[in-house]
Each structure stands twice: as C-alpha cells, then as structure tokens.
Motif scaffolding. Structure first.
Motif, mmCIF file in Angstrom:
data_model
loop_
_atom_site.group_PDB
_atom_site.id
_atom_site.type_symbol
_atom_site.label_atom_id
_atom_site.label_comp_id
_atom_site.label_asym_id
_atom_site.label_seq_id
_atom_site.Cartn_x
_atom_site.Cartn_y
_atom_site.Cartn_z
ATOM 1 N N PRO A 1 0.823 -1.207 0.000
ATOM 2 C CA PRO A 1 0.000 0.000 0.000
ATOM 3 C C PRO A 1 0.859 1.259 0.000
ATOM 4 C CG PRO A 1 -0.027 -1.030 2.154
ATOM 5 C CD PRO A 1 0.714 -1.964 1.243
ATOM 6 N N SER A 2 0.327 2.292 -0.604
ATOM 7 C CA SER A 2 1.066 3.542 -0.687
ATOM 8 C C SER A 2 1.122 4.229 0.673
ATOM 9 C CB SER A 2 0.403 4.478 -1.700
ATOM 10 O OG SER A 2 -0.853 4.906 -1.213
ATOM 11 N N PHE A 3 2.040 5.171 0.793
ATOM 12 C CA PHE A 3 2.182 5.924 2.033
ATOM 13 C C PHE A 3 0.899 6.682 2.348
ATOM 14 C CE2 PHE A 3 3.268 9.861 4.240
ATOM 15 C CZ PHE A 3 3.839 9.336 5.375
ATOM 16 N N THR A 4 0.241 7.196 1.309
ATOM 17 C CA THR A 4 -0.988 7.955 1.522
ATOM 18 C C THR A 4 -2.077 7.069 2.119
ATOM 19 O OG1 THR A 4 -0.420 9.322 -0.372
ATOM 20 C CG2 THR A 4 -2.691 9.421 0.393
ATOM 21 N N LYS A 5 -2.217 5.843 1.594
ATOM 22 C CA LYS A 5 -3.231 4.943 2.140
ATOM 23 C C LYS A 5 -2.948 4.601 3.597
ATOM 24 C CE LYS A 5 -4.922 2.585 -1.953
ATOM 25 N NZ LYS A 5 -5.103 1.281 -2.593
ATOM 26 N N LEU A 6 -1.682 4.362 3.913
ATOM 27 C CA LEU A 6 -1.329 4.055 5.297
ATOM 28 C C LEU A 6 -1.582 5.254 6.208
ATOM 29 C CD1 LEU A 6 1.979 2.062 4.792
ATOM 30 C CD2 LEU A 6 -0.254 1.168 5.450
ATOM 31 N N ALA A 7 -1.265 6.458 5.728
ATOM 32 C CA ALA A 7 -1.485 7.664 6.532
ATOM 33 C C ALA A 7 -2.975 7.904 6.775
ATOM 34 C CB ALA A 7 -0.857 8.872 5.844
ATOM 35 N N MET A 8 -3.782 7.705 5.743
ATOM 36 C CA MET A 8 -5.225 7.899 5.900
ATOM 37 C C MET A 8 -5.817 6.858 6.857
ATOM 38 S SD MET A 8 -6.054 10.564 4.319
ATOM 39 C CE MET A 8 -7.815 10.458 4.258
ATOM 40 N N ARG A 9 -5.363 5.607 6.760
ATOM 41 C CA ARG A 9 -5.837 4.558 7.662
ATOM 42 C C ARG A 9 -5.462 4.902 9.101
ATOM 43 N NH1 ARG A 9 -3.455 -0.665 5.919
ATOM 44 N NH2 ARG A 9 -4.907 -0.403 4.199
ATOM 45 N N ASN A 10 -4.240 5.413 9.282
ATOM 46 C CA ASN A 10 -3.785 5.789 10.616
ATOM 47 C C ASN A 10 -4.592 6.969 11.150
ATOM 48 O OD1 ASN A 10 -2.112 5.607 12.859
ATOM 49 N ND2 ASN A 10 -0.699 7.122 12.050
ATOM 50 N N MET A 11 -4.917 7.933 10.280
ATOM 51 C CA MET A 11 -5.684 9.101 10.707
ATOM 52 C C MET A 11 -7.086 8.692 11.147
ATOM 53 S SD MET A 11 -6.659 12.592 8.655
ATOM 54 C CE MET A 11 -5.010 13.194 8.550
ATOM 55 N N LYS B 1 -6.851 6.946 14.609
ATOM 56 C CA LYS B 1 -6.535 7.780 15.772
ATOM 57 C C LYS B 1 -7.556 8.872 16.018
ATOM 58 C CE LYS B 1 -1.645 6.940 16.007
ATOM 59 N NZ LYS B 1 -0.339 7.520 16.156
ATOM 60 N N GLY B 2 -8.335 9.256 15.037
ATOM 61 C CA GLY B 2 -9.431 10.197 15.227
ATOM 62 C C GLY B 2 -9.000 11.600 15.622
ATOM 63 N N LYS B 3 -9.469 12.044 16.778
ATOM 64 C CA LYS B 3 -9.261 13.429 17.210
ATOM 65 C C LYS B 3 -7.800 13.773 17.440
ATOM 66 C CE LYS B 3 -13.751 14.146 19.306
ATOM 67 N NZ LYS B 3 -14.474 14.524 20.517
ATOM 68 N N LEU B 4 -6.984 12.802 17.816
ATOM 69 C CA LEU B 4 -5.567 13.074 18.050
ATOM 70 C C LEU B 4 -4.883 13.528 16.764
ATOM 71 C CD1 LEU B 4 -3.283 13.031 20.125
ATOM 72 C CD2 LEU B 4 -2.819 10.683 19.442
ATOM 73 N N SER B 5 -5.240 12.918 15.642
ATOM 74 C CA SER B 5 -4.664 13.319 14.364
ATOM 75 C C SER B 5 -5.083 14.740 14.006
ATOM 76 C CB SER B 5 -5.097 12.364 13.254
ATOM 77 O OG SER B 5 -4.473 11.122 13.412
ATOM 78 N N LEU B 6 -6.340 15.069 14.260
ATOM 79 C CA LEU B 6 -6.806 16.434 13.978
ATOM 80 C C LEU B 6 -6.102 17.447 14.871
ATOM 81 C CD1 LEU B 6 -10.629 15.850 13.499
ATOM 82 C CD2 LEU B 6 -8.907 16.290 11.749
ATOM 83 N N PHE B 7 -5.865 17.087 16.124
ATOM 84 C CA PHE B 7 -5.148 17.974 17.041
ATOM 85 C C PHE B 7 -3.720 18.207 16.543
ATOM 86 C CE2 PHE B 7 -2.456 18.419 20.871
ATOM 87 C CZ PHE B 7 -2.905 19.655 21.293
ATOM 88 N N HIS B 8 -3.042 17.138 16.134
ATOM 89 C CA HIS B 8 -1.678 17.285 15.627
ATOM 90 C C HIS B 8 -1.649 18.076 14.329
ATOM 91 C CE1 HIS B 8 -0.141 13.579 18.021
ATOM 92 N NE2 HIS B 8 -0.205 14.671 18.753
ATOM 93 N N PHE B 9 -2.653 17.876 13.471
ATOM 94 C CA PHE B 9 -2.737 18.666 12.240
ATOM 95 C C PHE B 9 -2.920 20.136 12.575
ATOM 96 C CE2 PHE B 9 -5.292 20.651 8.907
ATOM 97 C CZ PHE B 9 -4.426 20.506 7.838
ATOM 98 N N GLY B 10 -3.758 20.444 13.564
ATOM 99 C CA GLY B 10 -3.970 21.834 13.973
ATOM 100 C C GLY B 10 -2.698 22.457 14.526
ATOM 101 N N LEU B 11 -1.963 21.698 15.338
ATOM 102 C CA LEU B 11 -0.688 22.211 15.860
ATOM 103 C C LEU B 11 0.305 22.482 14.737
ATOM 104 C CD1 LEU B 11 0.033 20.084 19.060
ATOM 105 C CD2 LEU B 11 -0.583 22.491 18.934
ATOM 106 N N THR B 12 0.363 21.576 13.777
ATOM 107 C CA THR B 12 1.269 21.748 12.648
ATOM 108 C C THR B 12 0.881 22.971 11.829
ATOM 109 O OG1 THR B 12 1.626 19.370 12.560
ATOM 110 C CG2 THR B 12 2.220 20.623 10.605
ATOM 111 N N ALA B 13 -0.410 23.131 11.566
ATOM 112 C CA ALA B 13 -0.880 24.279 10.792
ATOM 113 C C ALA B 13 -0.581 25.590 11.525
ATOM 114 C CB ALA B 13 -2.375 24.149 10.519
ATOM 115 N N ALA B 14 -0.822 25.628 12.834
ATOM 116 C CA ALA B 14 -0.550 26.841 13.614
ATOM 117 C C ALA B 14 0.945 27.145 13.651
ATOM 118 C CB ALA B 14 -1.082 26.681 15.038
#
Length: 71
Positions: free
Chosen positions: A25-35, A38-51
């Motif tokens: 599987p591609s890296f993108t598929k693995l990343a999406m499966r992981n996201m 993990k649910g809200k934790l991934s969104l929190f980390h994405f928000g921290l990265t964006a900020a």
C-alpha cells in the motif's frame, strides 16, 4: 503445486486491517488509515502543525519586512 488456503479466490477483504503479503500500500493509504484509527488526536496534531507553520511564515515575513525611509 498450489497450497490450500482458507480464503476465497476473490481477493483480500477491502476492510481488512493489514495488507496481504503481495500488496504494497502507498504511504498515503497508510497515513489515511492511521488518521481514521486515531481520530481526534490526528486532527489535534494537524492543527498544531498548521498553527506552527502559520506562525513561522508570519515570523519570516516580519523579520524580512522592508525598511521604508522616513518611517
């Protein structure tokens, strides 16, 4: 000679958690499966990265602002 298997010959289950040996599987598929897993934790980390990225861009723009004469 082929080995007997328990699986049907139609292929792997698309909802299965782990890929079979033949798949890569591609890296993108693995990343999406992981996201999704993990649910809200991934969104929190994405928000921290964006900020952090936004803060870095603002800092670079502030440090690189032009000095206007008479101002």
């Amino acid at each position: 000679m082929t080995e007997p298997t328990d699986r049907p010959a139609t292929g792997p289950d698309p909802g299965a958690g782990q890929p079979t040996q033949g798949e890569n599987p591609s890296f993108t598929k693995l990343a999406m499966r992981n996201m999704v897993r993990k649910g809200k934790l991934s969104l929190f980390h994405f928000g921290l990265t964006a900020a952090g990225f936004f803060g870095f861009i603002v800092l670079v723009a502030w440090l690189g602002r032009p000095q206007l004469p008479g101002g």
